[in-house]
Design a protein around this motif. Structure first.
Motif: not given
Length: 514
Positions: A419-426, A428-445
Protein backbone atom coordinates in the motif's frame (compact mmCIF):
# COMPACT_ATOMS: atom_id res chain seq x y z
CA UNK A 1 7.78 37.19 9.06
CA UNK A 2 7.53 34.83 6.04
CA UNK A 3 4.56 32.55 5.50
CA UNK A 4 6.78 29.47 5.90
CA UNK A 5 8.19 30.64 9.25
CA UNK A 6 4.74 31.53 10.55
CA UNK A 7 3.45 28.20 9.28
CA UNK A 8 6.19 26.23 11.05
CA UNK A 9 5.60 28.12 14.31
CA UNK A 10 1.88 27.35 14.15
CA UNK A 11 2.56 23.65 13.55
CA UNK A 12 5.10 23.58 16.40
CA UNK A 13 2.70 25.33 18.80
CA UNK A 14 -0.18 23.02 17.93
CA UNK A 15 2.05 19.96 18.19
CA UNK A 16 3.19 21.09 21.66
CA UNK A 17 -0.40 21.25 22.91
CA UNK A 18 -1.16 17.85 21.43
CA UNK A 19 1.96 16.27 22.98
CA UNK A 20 1.15 17.76 26.36
CA UNK A 21 -2.21 16.03 26.07
CA UNK A 22 -0.66 12.77 24.93
CA UNK A 23 1.92 12.51 27.71
CA UNK A 24 -0.79 12.91 30.33
CA UNK A 25 -3.33 10.67 28.64
CA UNK A 26 -0.68 8.02 27.94
CA UNK A 27 0.26 7.68 31.61
CA UNK A 28 -3.35 7.63 32.81
CA UNK A 29 -4.58 5.33 30.01
CA UNK A 30 -1.89 2.71 30.62
CA UNK A 31 -2.74 2.60 34.31
CA UNK A 32 -6.48 2.54 33.53
CA UNK A 33 -5.99 -0.41 31.15
CA UNK A 34 -4.23 -2.36 33.87
CA UNK A 35 -7.06 -1.69 36.35
CA UNK A 36 -9.71 -2.67 33.78
CA UNK A 37 -7.96 -5.94 32.90
CA UNK A 38 -7.50 -6.72 36.60
CA UNK A 39 -11.19 -6.06 37.39
CA UNK A 40 -12.75 -7.67 34.34
CA UNK A 41 -10.37 -10.57 33.84
CA UNK A 42 -8.97 -11.77 30.50
CA UNK A 43 -12.23 -13.28 29.20
CA UNK A 44 -14.48 -10.28 29.89
CA UNK A 45 -11.80 -7.90 28.64
CA UNK A 46 -11.75 -9.89 25.39
CA UNK A 47 -15.57 -9.79 25.19
CA UNK A 48 -15.62 -5.99 25.55
CA UNK A 49 -13.04 -5.59 22.77
CA UNK A 50 -14.68 -7.93 20.26
CA UNK A 51 -18.29 -6.78 20.92
CA UNK A 52 -17.27 -3.13 20.68
CA UNK A 53 -15.59 -4.11 17.42
CA UNK A 54 -18.96 -5.13 15.93
CA UNK A 55 -20.28 -1.59 16.38
CA UNK A 56 -17.05 -0.08 15.02
CA UNK A 57 -17.32 -2.36 11.99
CA UNK A 58 -20.80 -0.97 11.26
CA UNK A 59 -19.61 2.65 11.59
CA UNK A 60 -17.57 2.82 8.39
CA UNK A 61 -19.83 5.60 7.03
CA UNK A 62 -18.84 7.81 9.95
CA UNK A 63 -15.13 7.24 9.34
CA UNK A 64 -15.44 8.32 5.72
CA UNK A 65 -17.62 11.37 6.43
CA UNK A 66 -15.22 12.54 9.17
CA UNK A 67 -12.50 12.73 6.51
CA UNK A 68 -14.82 14.55 4.10
CA UNK A 69 -15.95 17.09 6.73
CA UNK A 70 -12.34 17.85 7.64
CA UNK A 71 -11.34 18.29 4.02
CA UNK A 72 -14.20 20.63 3.05
CA UNK A 73 -13.77 22.80 6.16
CA UNK A 74 -10.03 23.16 5.43
CA UNK A 75 -10.74 24.14 1.82
CA UNK A 76 -13.20 26.89 2.88
CA UNK A 77 -10.78 28.14 5.56
CA UNK A 78 -8.03 28.25 2.94
CA UNK A 79 -10.32 30.52 0.87
CA UNK A 80 -11.30 32.50 4.01
CA UNK A 81 -14.96 32.05 3.04
CA UNK A 82 -16.99 32.45 6.27
CA UNK A 83 -20.33 31.86 4.58
CA UNK A 84 -18.98 28.67 2.98
CA UNK A 85 -17.68 27.44 6.35
CA UNK A 86 -21.15 27.88 7.90
CA UNK A 87 -22.80 25.98 5.05
CA UNK A 88 -20.30 23.11 5.29
CA UNK A 89 -20.70 22.79 9.07
CA UNK A 90 -24.52 22.89 9.06
CA UNK A 91 -24.77 20.27 6.34
CA UNK A 92 -22.13 18.11 8.06
CA UNK A 93 -24.34 18.09 11.17
CA UNK A 94 -27.33 16.95 9.10
CA UNK A 95 -25.30 14.21 7.40
CA UNK A 96 -23.92 12.89 10.69
CA UNK A 97 -27.38 12.73 12.26
CA UNK A 98 -28.46 10.50 9.38
CA UNK A 99 -25.32 8.39 9.78
CA UNK A 100 -26.09 7.96 13.50
CA UNK A 101 -29.59 6.72 12.65
CA UNK A 102 -28.18 4.25 10.09
CA UNK A 103 -25.63 2.90 12.60
CA UNK A 104 -28.40 2.36 15.15
CA UNK A 105 -30.53 0.47 12.61
CA UNK A 106 -27.62 -1.69 11.42
CA UNK A 107 -26.34 -2.44 14.92
CA UNK A 108 -29.78 -3.26 16.34
CA UNK A 109 -30.51 -5.65 13.49
CA UNK A 110 -27.34 -7.15 11.99
CA UNK A 111 -25.22 -6.52 15.08
CA UNK A 112 -27.61 -8.16 17.56
CA UNK A 113 -28.19 -11.12 15.24
CA UNK A 114 -24.47 -11.60 14.62
CA UNK A 115 -23.57 -11.41 18.31
CA UNK A 116 -26.17 -13.97 19.39
CA UNK A 117 -25.70 -16.43 16.54
CA UNK A 118 -22.08 -16.35 15.39
CA UNK A 119 -19.75 -14.98 18.09
CA UNK A 120 -17.54 -17.39 20.05
CA UNK A 121 -18.63 -16.26 23.55
CA UNK A 122 -19.38 -18.44 26.57
CA UNK A 123 -23.16 -19.01 27.01
CA UNK A 124 -23.16 -17.66 30.56
CA UNK A 125 -21.69 -14.32 29.32
CA UNK A 126 -23.94 -13.76 26.30
CA UNK A 127 -26.42 -11.64 28.30
CA UNK A 128 -23.65 -9.35 29.53
CA UNK A 129 -22.28 -9.18 25.98
CA UNK A 130 -25.68 -7.92 24.77
CA UNK A 131 -25.61 -5.12 27.35
CA UNK A 132 -22.11 -4.22 26.16
CA UNK A 133 -23.41 -4.07 22.58
CA UNK A 134 -26.24 -1.68 23.51
CA UNK A 135 -24.02 0.73 25.40
CA UNK A 136 -21.35 0.48 22.69
CA UNK A 137 -24.03 1.57 20.18
CA UNK A 138 -24.91 4.55 22.39
CA UNK A 139 -21.23 5.46 22.74
CA UNK A 140 -20.69 5.28 18.99
CA UNK A 141 -23.72 7.50 18.31
CA UNK A 142 -22.36 10.24 20.60
CA UNK A 143 -19.00 9.97 18.81
CA UNK A 144 -20.64 10.30 15.39
CA UNK A 145 -22.56 13.43 16.38
CA UNK A 146 -19.32 14.98 17.71
CA UNK A 147 -17.42 14.63 14.41
CA UNK A 148 -18.30 18.03 12.85
CA UNK A 149 -17.36 19.81 16.10
CA UNK A 150 -14.01 18.00 16.35
CA UNK A 151 -13.33 18.70 12.67
CA UNK A 152 -14.00 22.41 13.25
CA UNK A 153 -11.46 22.55 16.09
CA UNK A 154 -8.82 20.84 13.95
CA UNK A 155 -9.56 22.98 10.89
CA UNK A 156 -9.20 26.15 12.99
CA UNK A 157 -6.02 24.68 14.54
CA UNK A 158 -7.16 25.24 18.15
CA UNK A 159 -5.24 22.22 19.43
CA UNK A 160 -5.13 23.47 23.03
CA UNK A 161 -8.83 22.58 23.25
CA UNK A 162 -8.01 18.94 22.49
CA UNK A 163 -5.33 18.96 25.17
CA UNK A 164 -7.58 20.26 27.93
CA UNK A 165 -10.69 18.27 27.01
CA UNK A 166 -8.66 15.06 26.64
CA UNK A 167 -7.25 15.57 30.14
CA UNK A 168 -10.81 15.83 31.44
CA UNK A 169 -11.77 12.68 29.50
CA UNK A 170 -8.98 10.43 30.77
CA UNK A 171 -9.37 11.76 34.31
CA UNK A 172 -13.06 10.84 34.23
CA UNK A 173 -12.19 7.38 32.90
CA UNK A 174 -9.63 6.85 35.66
CA UNK A 175 -12.05 7.88 38.43
CA UNK A 176 -14.87 5.72 37.09
CA UNK A 177 -12.62 2.70 36.47
CA UNK A 178 -11.33 2.90 40.05
CA UNK A 179 -14.96 2.69 41.17
CA UNK A 180 -15.46 -0.42 39.02
CA UNK A 181 -14.22 -2.69 41.82
CA UNK A 182 -17.18 -1.58 43.98
CA UNK A 183 -19.86 -2.19 41.36
CA UNK A 184 -22.97 -3.92 42.80
CA UNK A 185 -23.82 -5.41 39.40
CA UNK A 186 -21.89 -7.28 36.69
CA UNK A 187 -18.54 -5.46 36.21
CA UNK A 188 -18.53 -5.89 32.44
CA UNK A 189 -21.95 -4.24 32.16
CA UNK A 190 -20.88 -1.50 34.59
CA UNK A 191 -17.77 -0.79 32.52
CA UNK A 192 -19.83 -0.40 29.32
CA UNK A 193 -22.20 2.01 31.11
CA UNK A 194 -19.31 4.08 32.49
CA UNK A 195 -17.64 4.39 29.07
CA UNK A 196 -20.93 5.67 27.60
CA UNK A 197 -21.20 8.23 30.40
CA UNK A 198 -17.67 9.50 29.66
CA UNK A 199 -18.39 9.68 25.91
CA UNK A 200 -21.59 11.68 26.47
CA UNK A 201 -19.87 14.11 28.87
CA UNK A 202 -17.01 14.76 26.44
CA UNK A 203 -19.49 15.27 23.59
CA UNK A 204 -21.28 18.00 25.58
CA UNK A 205 -17.97 19.71 26.42
CA UNK A 206 -16.86 19.78 22.77
CA UNK A 207 -20.23 21.17 21.73
CA UNK A 208 -20.12 23.93 24.36
CA UNK A 209 -16.54 24.90 23.40
CA UNK A 210 -17.31 25.11 19.68
CA UNK A 211 -20.46 27.15 20.17
CA UNK A 212 -18.52 29.61 22.31
CA UNK A 213 -15.50 30.04 20.00
CA UNK A 214 -16.69 29.40 16.43
CA UNK A 215 -19.47 31.36 14.76
CA UNK A 216 -20.33 28.52 12.37
CA UNK A 217 -21.28 26.29 15.32
CA UNK A 218 -23.99 28.69 16.53
CA UNK A 219 -27.55 28.80 15.22
CA UNK A 220 -27.18 25.73 13.02
CA UNK A 221 -29.58 25.76 10.08
CA UNK A 222 -31.23 22.36 9.71
CA UNK A 223 -32.10 23.14 6.11
CA UNK A 224 -30.22 20.80 3.77
CA UNK A 225 -28.21 22.33 0.93
CA UNK A 226 -28.47 19.49 -1.58
CA UNK A 227 -25.55 20.79 -3.66
CA UNK A 228 -23.13 20.74 -0.70
CA UNK A 229 -24.46 17.41 0.58
CA UNK A 230 -23.99 15.93 -2.89
CA UNK A 231 -20.39 17.21 -3.05
CA UNK A 232 -19.55 15.89 0.41
CA UNK A 233 -21.25 12.54 -0.20
CA UNK A 234 -19.58 12.22 -3.61
CA UNK A 235 -16.16 12.79 -2.02
CA UNK A 236 -16.92 10.45 0.89
CA UNK A 237 -18.23 7.71 -1.41
CA UNK A 238 -14.67 6.80 -2.27
CA UNK A 239 -13.37 7.26 1.26
CA UNK A 240 -16.09 4.83 2.41
CA UNK A 241 -14.17 2.18 0.52
CA UNK A 242 -10.95 3.13 2.30
CA UNK A 243 -12.74 3.16 5.65
CA UNK A 244 -13.98 -0.39 5.03
CA UNK A 245 -10.38 -1.51 4.58
CA UNK A 246 -9.20 0.19 7.78
CA UNK A 247 -12.09 -1.10 9.88
CA UNK A 248 -11.71 -4.54 8.31
CA UNK A 249 -8.12 -4.69 9.55
CA UNK A 250 -8.96 -3.48 13.05
CA UNK A 251 -12.38 -4.83 13.94
CA UNK A 252 -12.82 -7.39 11.15
CA UNK A 253 -9.68 -9.31 12.08
CA UNK A 254 -10.71 -9.24 15.74
CA UNK A 255 -13.98 -10.95 14.80
CA UNK A 256 -12.19 -13.52 12.60
CA UNK A 257 -9.79 -14.29 15.47
CA UNK A 258 -12.80 -14.79 17.73
CA UNK A 259 -14.18 -17.44 15.37
CA UNK A 260 -10.99 -19.51 15.48
CA UNK A 261 -9.40 -18.78 18.85
CA UNK A 262 -11.97 -17.28 21.27
CA UNK A 263 -11.97 -14.27 23.59
CA UNK A 264 -8.50 -14.86 25.13
CA UNK A 265 -6.84 -14.01 21.80
CA UNK A 266 -9.22 -11.02 21.53
CA UNK A 267 -7.89 -9.82 24.89
CA UNK A 268 -4.29 -10.14 23.65
CA UNK A 269 -5.15 -8.27 20.45
CA UNK A 270 -6.94 -5.58 22.46
CA UNK A 271 -3.89 -5.03 24.68
CA UNK A 272 -1.59 -4.84 21.65
CA UNK A 273 -3.87 -2.27 20.06
CA UNK A 274 -3.87 -0.20 23.27
CA UNK A 275 -0.06 -0.11 23.26
CA UNK A 276 -0.16 0.75 19.57
CA UNK A 277 -2.74 3.48 20.20
CA UNK A 278 -0.42 5.16 22.69
CA UNK A 279 2.42 5.12 20.15
CA UNK A 280 0.16 6.16 17.27
CA UNK A 281 -1.15 9.12 19.25
CA UNK A 282 2.31 10.68 19.21
CA UNK A 283 2.56 10.64 15.43
CA UNK A 284 -1.15 11.46 15.03
CA UNK A 285 -0.69 14.59 17.13
CA UNK A 286 1.98 15.85 14.77
CA UNK A 287 -0.14 14.93 11.73
CA UNK A 288 -3.23 16.59 13.21
CA UNK A 289 -1.22 19.82 13.37
CA UNK A 290 0.43 19.29 9.95
CA UNK A 291 -2.36 17.96 7.69
CA UNK A 292 -4.57 21.09 7.71
CA UNK A 293 -1.54 23.04 6.46
CA UNK A 294 -1.04 20.56 3.60
CA UNK A 295 -4.64 21.05 2.48
CA UNK A 296 -4.50 24.84 2.89
CA UNK A 297 -1.25 25.19 0.89
CA UNK A 298 -2.85 23.22 -1.95
CA UNK A 299 -5.99 25.37 -1.76
CA UNK A 300 -3.78 28.50 -1.89
CA UNK A 301 -1.84 27.01 -4.86
CA UNK A 302 1.45 26.97 -2.89
CA UNK A 303 2.51 23.61 -4.34
CA UNK A 304 6.23 23.77 -3.53
CA UNK A 305 5.46 24.54 0.11
CA UNK A 306 3.08 21.58 0.06
CA UNK A 307 5.83 19.26 -1.24
CA UNK A 308 8.14 20.39 1.58
CA UNK A 309 5.48 19.77 4.22
CA UNK A 310 4.77 16.27 2.87
CA UNK A 311 8.44 15.23 2.79
CA UNK A 312 9.04 16.58 6.29
CA UNK A 313 5.84 14.99 7.59
CA UNK A 314 6.71 11.54 6.24
CA UNK A 315 10.19 11.57 7.76
CA UNK A 316 9.23 12.98 11.15
CA UNK A 317 6.21 10.69 11.38
CA UNK A 318 8.50 7.69 10.91
CA UNK A 319 10.97 8.96 13.52
CA UNK A 320 8.21 9.62 16.07
CA UNK A 321 7.02 6.02 15.78
CA UNK A 322 10.60 4.68 15.75
CA UNK A 323 11.29 6.51 19.04
CA UNK A 324 8.90 4.05 20.71
CA UNK A 325 9.34 1.03 18.46
CA UNK A 326 13.05 0.55 19.25
CA UNK A 327 12.77 0.29 23.06
CA UNK A 328 9.34 -1.40 23.21
CA UNK A 329 10.05 -4.15 20.66
CA UNK A 330 13.34 -5.07 22.35
CA UNK A 331 11.92 -5.14 25.88
CA UNK A 332 8.30 -6.18 25.19
CA UNK A 333 8.11 -9.16 27.61
CA UNK A 334 9.59 -7.23 30.53
CA UNK A 335 7.43 -4.14 29.92
CA UNK A 336 4.22 -6.18 29.65
CA UNK A 337 5.04 -8.09 32.81
CA UNK A 338 5.71 -4.82 34.63
CA UNK A 339 2.53 -3.19 33.28
CA UNK A 340 0.03 -6.08 33.62
CA UNK A 341 -0.42 -8.64 36.35
CA UNK A 342 -1.70 -11.20 33.83
CA UNK A 343 -0.37 -11.22 30.27
CA UNK A 344 -2.59 -13.21 27.85
CA UNK A 345 -0.98 -15.60 25.36
CA UNK A 346 0.24 -14.06 22.09
CA UNK A 347 0.30 -10.53 23.55
CA UNK A 348 4.09 -10.15 23.20
CA UNK A 349 4.06 -11.20 19.54
CA UNK A 350 1.03 -9.04 18.77
CA UNK A 351 2.59 -5.93 20.33
CA UNK A 352 5.80 -6.31 18.33
CA UNK A 353 4.05 -7.01 15.04
CA UNK A 354 1.44 -4.27 15.39
CA UNK A 355 4.16 -1.71 16.16
CA UNK A 356 6.17 -2.84 13.14
CA UNK A 357 3.09 -2.41 10.95
CA UNK A 358 2.53 1.08 12.38
CA UNK A 359 6.16 1.98 11.62
CA UNK A 360 5.73 1.07 7.94
CA UNK A 361 2.36 2.82 7.89
CA UNK A 362 3.72 6.06 9.37
CA UNK A 363 4.16 7.67 5.92
CA UNK A 364 0.48 7.42 5.03
CA UNK A 365 -1.11 10.42 6.78
CA UNK A 366 0.56 13.37 4.95
CA UNK A 367 0.31 11.53 1.63
CA UNK A 368 -3.40 10.81 2.19
CA UNK A 369 -4.02 14.43 3.19
CA UNK A 370 -2.33 15.59 -0.02
CA UNK A 371 -4.38 13.25 -2.19
CA UNK A 372 -7.57 14.25 -0.40
CA UNK A 373 -6.78 17.92 -1.02
CA UNK A 374 -6.80 17.29 -4.79
CA UNK A 375 -10.26 15.69 -4.62
CA UNK A 376 -9.07 13.02 -7.08
CA UNK A 377 -9.47 9.98 -4.85
CA UNK A 378 -11.51 7.41 -6.79
CA UNK A 379 -8.74 5.26 -8.26
CA UNK A 380 -6.55 5.91 -5.22
CA UNK A 381 -9.17 4.52 -2.83
CA UNK A 382 -10.17 1.61 -5.06
CA UNK A 383 -6.63 0.24 -5.33
CA UNK A 384 -5.72 0.81 -1.66
CA UNK A 385 -8.98 -0.72 -0.47
CA UNK A 386 -8.63 -3.74 -2.74
CA UNK A 387 -5.21 -4.40 -1.20
CA UNK A 388 -6.47 -3.74 2.35
CA UNK A 389 -9.51 -5.99 2.09
CA UNK A 390 -7.29 -8.94 1.16
CA UNK A 391 -6.29 -9.05 4.84
CA UNK A 392 -9.45 -10.78 6.08
CA UNK A 393 -9.65 -13.62 3.47
CA UNK A 394 -5.90 -14.26 3.59
CA UNK A 395 -5.91 -14.36 7.41
CA UNK A 396 -8.94 -16.67 7.33
CA UNK A 397 -7.06 -19.03 4.98
CA UNK A 398 -4.05 -19.04 7.33
CA UNK A 399 -6.23 -19.86 10.35
CA UNK A 400 -8.17 -22.53 8.43
CA UNK A 401 -4.83 -24.26 7.69
CA UNK A 402 -4.06 -24.37 11.42
CA UNK A 403 -1.56 -21.51 11.56
CA UNK A 404 -1.36 -19.42 14.75
CA UNK A 405 -2.90 -15.91 15.20
CA UNK A 406 0.42 -14.18 14.43
CA UNK A 407 -0.11 -14.88 10.73
CA UNK A 408 -2.86 -12.27 10.61
CA UNK A 409 -0.17 -9.70 11.39
CA UNK A 410 2.37 -11.17 8.95
CA UNK A 411 -0.18 -10.92 6.15
CA UNK A 412 -1.06 -7.33 7.00
CA UNK A 413 2.59 -6.26 7.20
CA UNK A 414 3.08 -7.34 3.58
CA UNK A 415 -0.13 -5.56 2.55
CA UNK A 416 0.93 -2.32 4.25
CA UNK A 417 4.30 -2.33 2.44
CA UNK A 418 2.50 -2.75 -0.89
CA UNK A 419 0.00 0.00 0.00
CA UNK A 420 2.74 2.44 0.91
CA UNK A 421 4.61 1.80 -2.34
CA UNK A 422 1.47 2.51 -4.37
CA UNK A 423 0.52 5.53 -2.25
CA UNK A 424 3.89 7.26 -2.80
CA UNK A 425 3.82 6.78 -6.58
CA UNK A 426 0.14 7.77 -6.98
CA UNK A 427 0.28 10.88 -4.79
CA UNK A 428 3.55 12.06 -6.37
CA UNK A 429 1.92 12.03 -9.79
CA UNK A 430 -1.24 13.76 -8.54
CA UNK A 431 0.61 16.75 -7.07
CA UNK A 432 3.50 16.88 -9.60
CA UNK A 433 6.13 15.91 -7.03
CA UNK A 434 9.35 14.28 -8.29
CA UNK A 435 9.05 10.76 -6.88
CA UNK A 436 12.67 9.52 -7.17
CA UNK A 437 14.35 12.22 -5.01
CA UNK A 438 11.48 11.93 -2.52
CA UNK A 439 11.82 8.14 -2.19
CA UNK A 440 15.63 8.22 -2.18
CA UNK A 441 15.75 10.77 0.61
CA UNK A 442 12.99 9.02 2.59
CA UNK A 443 14.48 5.54 2.35
CA UNK A 444 18.05 6.65 3.02
CA UNK A 445 17.30 8.77 6.06
CA UNK A 446 14.61 6.57 7.59
CA UNK A 447 16.32 3.26 6.79
CA UNK A 448 19.72 4.34 8.08
CA UNK A 449 18.35 5.84 11.30
CA UNK A 450 16.26 2.72 11.92
CA UNK A 451 19.13 0.24 11.47
CA UNK A 452 21.65 2.23 13.53
CA UNK A 453 19.17 2.94 16.34
CA UNK A 454 18.74 -0.76 17.12
CA UNK A 455 22.46 -1.60 17.41
CA UNK A 456 23.39 -0.31 20.88
CA UNK A 457 20.17 -1.27 22.74
CA UNK A 458 20.22 -4.81 21.26
CA UNK A 459 23.83 -5.31 22.41
CA UNK A 460 22.87 -4.12 25.92
CA UNK A 461 19.79 -6.36 25.92
CA UNK A 462 21.89 -9.41 25.06
CA UNK A 463 24.64 -8.82 27.60
CA UNK A 464 22.91 -7.21 30.61
CA UNK A 465 21.31 -9.39 33.26
CA UNK A 466 17.50 -9.57 33.39
CA UNK A 467 15.50 -7.23 35.62
CA UNK A 468 13.14 -4.29 35.34
CA UNK A 469 15.91 -1.72 36.06
CA UNK A 470 18.03 -3.16 33.26
CA UNK A 471 15.03 -3.28 30.91
CA UNK A 472 14.20 0.37 31.60
CA UNK A 473 17.85 1.26 31.03
CA UNK A 474 17.75 -0.43 27.63
CA UNK A 475 14.55 1.47 26.81
CA UNK A 476 16.14 4.81 27.69
CA UNK A 477 19.28 4.01 25.66
CA UNK A 478 17.11 2.89 22.74
CA UNK A 479 15.11 6.12 22.75
CA UNK A 480 18.29 8.22 23.03
CA UNK A 481 19.83 6.29 20.13
CA UNK A 482 16.90 7.25 17.92
CA UNK A 483 17.22 10.91 18.90
CA UNK A 484 20.97 10.88 18.24
CA UNK A 485 20.77 9.36 14.77
CA UNK A 486 17.76 11.48 13.80
CA UNK A 487 19.79 14.59 14.64
CA UNK A 488 22.88 13.35 12.74
CA UNK A 489 21.23 11.69 9.71
CA UNK A 490 17.45 11.96 9.84
CA UNK A 491 17.02 15.72 9.39
CA UNK A 492 18.58 17.90 6.72
CA UNK A 493 21.05 20.75 7.23
CA UNK A 494 18.45 23.53 7.38
CA UNK A 495 16.29 21.61 9.85
CA UNK A 496 19.35 20.87 12.01
CA UNK A 497 20.42 24.52 12.06
CA UNK A 498 16.85 25.60 12.88
CA UNK A 499 16.71 23.11 15.77
CA UNK A 500 20.06 24.28 17.16
CA UNK A 501 18.95 27.91 16.90
CA UNK A 502 15.68 27.14 18.74
CA UNK A 503 17.54 25.32 21.53
CA UNK A 504 19.98 28.25 21.93
CA UNK A 505 17.09 30.73 22.15
CA UNK A 506 15.41 28.60 24.83
CA UNK A 507 18.67 28.33 26.81
CA UNK A 508 19.26 32.08 26.60
CA UNK A 509 15.71 32.80 27.78
CA UNK A 510 16.15 30.39 30.69
CA UNK A 511 19.44 32.06 31.63
CA UNK A 512 17.86 35.53 31.61
CA UNK A 513 15.01 34.32 33.82
CA UNK A 514 17.47 32.85 36.31
Amino acid sequence: MSYTTENNKRIAKNTFFLYFRTLFTMAVSLYTSRVVLENLGVDDFGIYNVVGGIVMFLSFLNTSMASATQRFLNIELGKNDKVGIKRIFSNAIIIHFFIAIMVILLAESIGVWFLNNHMNIMPDRIEAANYVLQFSIATMVTTIISVPYNATIIANEKMSAFAYISIVEVTLKLILVLLLAYSPIDKLITYAILMFFVSLTVRLIYGAYCKKHFEECRKIKFKPDLKIIKQMMSFSMWTVIGALSSIGHGQGISIVMNFFFGVVVNAAYGIANQVNQVVSNFVNNFMTALNPQIVKTYSANQIQEMHTLIARGCRLGFFLVLFFVVPITIETPALLKFWLKEVPDYTTDFVRLVLLITLFNSFSSPLSAAQGATGNIRNYQIILTTLGLLHIPLAWCCFAKGLNPNYAMYVYLIIVILEQSFRIVFVSRSISMDVLPFVRDLLFRCGTVCCLSFVIPIILHLYLSEGIIMSLSVCVIGALSVLLFVFIIGIDKNERQGLIKTIKVKINKTGKIN
